[in-house]
Design an enzyme around this catalytic site. Structure first.
Site, PDB file in Angstrom:
ATOM      1  CG  ASP A   1      -8.462  -4.684  -2.832  1.00  0.00           C
ATOM      2  OD1 ASP A   1      -9.633  -4.464  -2.485  1.00  0.00           O
ATOM      3  OD2 ASP A   1      -7.784  -3.866  -3.472  1.00  0.00           O
TER       4      ASP A   1
ATOM      5  CG  HIS B   1      -2.062   0.958   1.062  1.00  0.00           C
ATOM      6  ND1 HIS B   1      -1.967   2.300   1.379  1.00  0.00           N
ATOM      7  CD2 HIS B   1      -3.313   0.763   0.582  1.00  0.00           C
ATOM      8  CE1 HIS B   1      -3.119   2.878   1.091  1.00  0.00           C
ATOM      9  NE2 HIS B   1      -3.952   1.978   0.608  1.00  0.00           N
TER      10      HIS B   1
HETATM   11  N1  ACO Z   1       3.962  -7.583  -4.929  1.00  0.00           N
HETATM   12  C1  ACO Z   1       5.285  -7.621  -5.196  1.00  0.00           C
HETATM   13  N2  ACO Z   1       6.074  -6.545  -5.090  1.00  0.00           N
HETATM   14  C2  ACO Z   1       5.511  -5.389  -4.718  1.00  0.00           C
HETATM   15  C3  ACO Z   1       4.149  -5.279  -4.419  1.00  0.00           C
HETATM   16  C4  ACO Z   1       3.365  -6.442  -4.538  1.00  0.00           C
HETATM   17  N3  ACO Z   1       2.048  -6.402  -4.297  1.00  0.00           N
HETATM   18  N4  ACO Z   1       3.871  -4.004  -4.049  1.00  0.00           N
HETATM   19  C5  ACO Z   1       5.014  -3.329  -4.133  1.00  0.00           C
HETATM   20  N5  ACO Z   1       6.005  -4.169  -4.528  1.00  0.00           N
HETATM   21  C6  ACO Z   1       7.390  -3.837  -4.729  1.00  0.00           C
HETATM   22  C7  ACO Z   1       7.617  -3.266  -6.130  1.00  0.00           C
HETATM   23  O1  ACO Z   1       7.872  -4.259  -7.081  1.00  0.00           O
HETATM   24  C8  ACO Z   1       8.784  -2.362  -5.902  1.00  0.00           C
HETATM   25  O2  ACO Z   1       9.958  -3.147  -5.838  1.00  0.00           O
HETATM   26  P1  ACO Z   1      11.342  -2.619  -6.466  1.00  0.00           P
HETATM   27  O3  ACO Z   1      11.675  -1.385  -5.687  1.00  0.00           O
HETATM   28  O4  ACO Z   1      12.273  -3.762  -6.259  1.00  0.00           O
HETATM   29  O5  ACO Z   1      11.044  -2.328  -7.898  1.00  0.00           O
HETATM   30  C9  ACO Z   1       8.540  -1.808  -4.505  1.00  0.00           C
HETATM   31  O6  ACO Z   1       7.746  -2.780  -3.840  1.00  0.00           O
HETATM   32  C10 ACO Z   1       7.819  -0.475  -4.512  1.00  0.00           C
HETATM   33  O7  ACO Z   1       6.685  -0.584  -5.364  1.00  0.00           O
HETATM   34  P2  ACO Z   1       5.811   0.666  -5.805  1.00  0.00           P
HETATM   35  O8  ACO Z   1       4.795   0.212  -6.801  1.00  0.00           O
HETATM   36  O9  ACO Z   1       6.675   1.828  -6.194  1.00  0.00           O
HETATM   37  O10 ACO Z   1       5.176   1.036  -4.391  1.00  0.00           O
HETATM   38  P3  ACO Z   1       3.909   1.880  -4.142  1.00  0.00           P
HETATM   39  O11 ACO Z   1       3.956   2.392  -2.770  1.00  0.00           O
HETATM   40  O12 ACO Z   1       3.718   2.864  -5.214  1.00  0.00           O
HETATM   41  O13 ACO Z   1       2.811   0.710  -4.301  1.00  0.00           O
HETATM   42  C11 ACO Z   1       0.815  -0.347  -4.638  1.00  0.00           C
HETATM   43  C12 ACO Z   1       1.572   0.678  -3.814  1.00  0.00           C
HETATM   44  C13 ACO Z   1       0.612   0.175  -6.050  1.00  0.00           C
HETATM   45  C14 ACO Z   1      -0.542  -0.591  -3.994  1.00  0.00           C
HETATM   46  C15 ACO Z   1       1.625  -1.667  -4.704  1.00  0.00           C
HETATM   47  O14 ACO Z   1       1.911  -2.140  -3.414  1.00  0.00           O
HETATM   48  C16 ACO Z   1       0.936  -2.740  -5.530  1.00  0.00           C
HETATM   49  O15 ACO Z   1       1.039  -2.736  -6.756  1.00  0.00           O
HETATM   50  N6  ACO Z   1       0.177  -3.675  -4.880  1.00  0.00           N
HETATM   51  C17 ACO Z   1      -0.565  -4.673  -5.600  1.00  0.00           C
HETATM   52  C18 ACO Z   1      -1.868  -4.090  -6.109  1.00  0.00           C
HETATM   53  C19 ACO Z   1      -2.861  -3.901  -4.983  1.00  0.00           C
HETATM   54  O16 ACO Z   1      -3.062  -4.765  -4.154  1.00  0.00           O
HETATM   55  N7  ACO Z   1      -3.532  -2.748  -4.994  1.00  0.00           N
HETATM   56  C20 ACO Z   1      -4.575  -2.430  -4.011  1.00  0.00           C
HETATM   57  C21 ACO Z   1      -4.146  -1.282  -3.157  1.00  0.00           C
HETATM   58  S1  ACO Z   1      -5.353  -0.971  -1.885  1.00  0.00           S
HETATM   59  C22 ACO Z   1      -6.681  -0.340  -2.675  1.00  0.00           C
HETATM   60  O17 ACO Z   1      -6.584   0.310  -3.684  1.00  0.00           O
HETATM   61  C23 ACO Z   1      -7.965  -0.623  -2.103  1.00  0.00           C
END
Ligand code: ACO
Length: 372
Positions: free
Chosen positions: A308, A257
Site C-alpha cells: 500500500d 505486515h
Molecule cells: N507503524 C508503527 N508501528 C507498527 C506498525 C506500523 N505500521 N506496524 C506494526 N507496528 C508495531 C506495533 O505498534 C506493535 O508495537 P508494540 O509491540 O510496541 O506494541 C508491533 O509493531 C506489532 O504490531 P501488531 O499490530 O501486533 O503486528 P501485526 O503483525 O499484527 O501487524 C499490521 C500487521 C496490522 C499490518 C501492522 O503492521 C499495521 O498496522 N500496519 C499498518 C497498516 C497497514 O499498512 N496495513 C496494510 C497491510 S497489507 C494489506 O492489507 C494489503
C-alpha cells in the site's frame, strides 16, 4: 485447546489452498508476481487465478468476450448509487453495490462450481463500472458506458474520465491490479471463505470481504498512507515529521505486515514502477519525502513498507481521488476472493473455531426486584 491459541490467529494454519502462496515470495497458481507483472496483464492473471491455468489464445478471447458482455449494470443500481448521500465513502457504496447486484444476478443462489465461476466473471466486469459511475455521479457528471475495445483497467480510466488513457497510465494501473489480485488467507479472503462455508452465496461472501478490506489495517491502508504523505509538505520536513510520529507511537500506514517480516515482495516490485511514474509526472518531491520516511521507519522500527505504501503514491501520480484507492483494490481483489470462495465450496467444511472463555463462572438468574 489452549495450546493452539494464537492472538490474531498469527501463524495458525486455517485451511488449504492451491490459489496462491506467500511461503517464498508471492506466487499465484505457481507463477511469481514479478514474472506476471513483467510479462502478463491483469485480465490474463484474473483468468489464471480464477481458472487455475493461464488461458490459451482462444480461452483469452472468449474470457474477454464474456467480460465485455457483462460490462454493464442495471439502471436500478445506477439510480441507487445516485440516491446514496454524497458523504458516503466509495468503499461503503461498493459494499452495498455488491449486495445489490445479487438481486439482478440470474444464478444468485446456484452454488455449483460452474455457476460461481460465471458469477465471479460477471462481478469482475461490473465492479469497476460501479466505482467509476459512483464517482461521476458524485461529481454531478453523466455515467459513461464501457468501451468494448478497452482492457478492464483502461476501461476503468475511460469510464472515470471520459478520455482515452495513455499506455503508460494503463500499464501502471494494470500492474497494480495484478499485485492486488490475490493474497492467500488474508482477513478479507478468510471472511469470504467463512461466509460461504455455511453454504451461503458468492455475493454474500464478496460483500463480507469488501467490509473486511475496508479496515485501515488491511486494504484501507492505501488511502490512509496517502493521507499521511499529505501531512508532510516537503522533503525538508519529512525527517522531523516521521520522528515525531514515531515518538508519539503513531501507526504508520503502509508499513508492516503480519506475514512478510523482511519485506513485502509486492512493495519491492511496485516501488520501481512508482518512482518511474513519479519522474514522468513531476512528483520527484513526494518520492523523496516517501524515501526519507521509509528509511527512518525501516531503521527505527525495523518495519519495511507493504504494497500500500508505493501503491498509494502510484494512484496519486495517476491523478486518482484518494477515496477510490481502496475501491480499486476491491476491483482487483474480486478475482482472489472469487477463487477462494469457489475453492472453499469445492471441498467445504463449515468454518467454526472455538474460543477460550474469559467470562464469569456460571451463576444464578435473579428476579428484577432482587437486583438492587
Ligand atoms: N507503524 C508503527 N508501528 C507498527 C506498525 C506500523 N505500521 N506496524 C506494526 N507496528 C508495531 C506495533 O505498534 C506493535 O508495537 P508494540 O509491540 O510496541 O506494541 C508491533 O509493531 C506489532 O504490531 P501488531 O499490530 O501486533 O503486528 P501485526 O503483525 O499484527 O501487524 C499490521 C500487521 C496490522 C499490518 C501492522 O503492521 C499495521 O498496522 N500496519 C499498518 C497498516 C497497514 O499498512 N496495513 C496494510 C497491510 S497489507 C494489506 O492489507 C494489503
Amino acid at each position: 485447546m489452549t495450546e493452539s491459541y494464537s492472538p490474531g490467529l498469527e501463524g495458525i494454519v486455517a485451511g488449504e489452498t492451491a490459489v496462491s502462496t506467500v511461503e517464498t515470495g508471492l506466487t499465484y497458481r505457481g507463477y511469481t508476481i514479478e514474472e506476471l507483472g513483467e510479462k502478463s496483464n491483469y485480465e490474463e492473471v484474473a483468468y489464471l487465478v480464477l481458472h487455475g491455468e493461464l488461458p490459451t489464445a482462444a480461452q483469452a478471447a472468449s474470457f474477454r468476450q464474456r467480460l465485455t458482455e457483462a460490462a454493464h449494470v442495471p439502471p436500478e443500481v445506477i439510480d441507487t448509487l445516485r440516491s446514496i448521500p454524497k458523504s458516503a465513502s466509495t468503499m461503503d457504496v461498493l459494499r452495498s453495490a455488491a449486495s445489490l447486484l445479487a438481486h439482478w444476478e440470474p444464478e444468485v443462489n446456484d452454488n455449483s462450481h460452474d455457476a460461481n465461476v460465471r458469477k465471479s466473471e460477471r462481478l469482475i466486469a461490473k465492479m469497476p463500472i460501479i466505482v467509476a459511475a459512483r464517482q461521476r455521479l458524485k461529481d454531478g457528471q453523466q455515467v459513461i458506458a464501457a468501451d468494448q475495445g478497452l482492457s478492464l483497467p483502461a476501461n476503468f480510466l475511460w469510464m472515470l474520465r471520459g478520455e482515452k488513457p495513455s499506455e503508460r497510465q494503463v500499464k501502471a494501473l494494470d500492474v497494480s491490479f495484478i499485485l492486488y489480485a490475490e493474497h492467500e488467507f488474508n482477513a478479507s479472503a478468510f471472511s469470504a471463505r467463512c461466509v460461504v462455508s455455511t453454504l451461503s452465496d458468492l455475493h454474500s461472501g464478496i460483500t463480507a470481504a469488501i467490509g473486511a478490506l475496508k479496515g485501515p489495517l488491511h486494504g484501507g491502508a492505501n488511502e490512509r498512507a496517502m493521507e499521511v504523505l499529505q501531512e508532510v509538505s516537503s522533503p525538508a520536513e519529512a525527517e522531523a515529521w516521521i520522528r515525531k510520529a514515531l515518538a508519539e507511537k503513531r501507526r504508520i500506514m503502509g508499513f508492516g505486515h503480519r506475514v512478510y517480516k523482511d519485506g513485502d515482495p509486492r512493495a519491492v516490485y511496485l516501488k520501481t514502477l512508482t518512482t518511474a511514474v513519479a519522474k514522468e509526472t513531476g512528483h520527484d518531491d513526494l518520492e523523496q519525502t516517501a524515501e526519507i520516511i521509509e528509511t527512518i521507519v525501516r531503521t527505527e522500527k525495523k518495519l519495511p513498507p507493504n504494497v500500500d505504501w508505493p501503491c498509494a503514491r502510484l494512484y496519486h501520480y495517476l491523478g486518482l481521488p484518494i477515496d477510490l484507492y481502496t475501491p480499486l483494490f476491491v476491483v482487483a481483489r474480486i478475482v482472489g476472493w472469487s477463487a477462494h470462495i469457489i475453492e472453499q465450496l469445492d471441498n467445504n467444511r463449515l468454518i467454526r473455531p472455538r474460543a477460550i472463555y474469559t467470562g464469569l463462572a456460571e451463576r444464578k438468574w435473579q428476579p428484577l426486584a432482587a437486583r438492587g
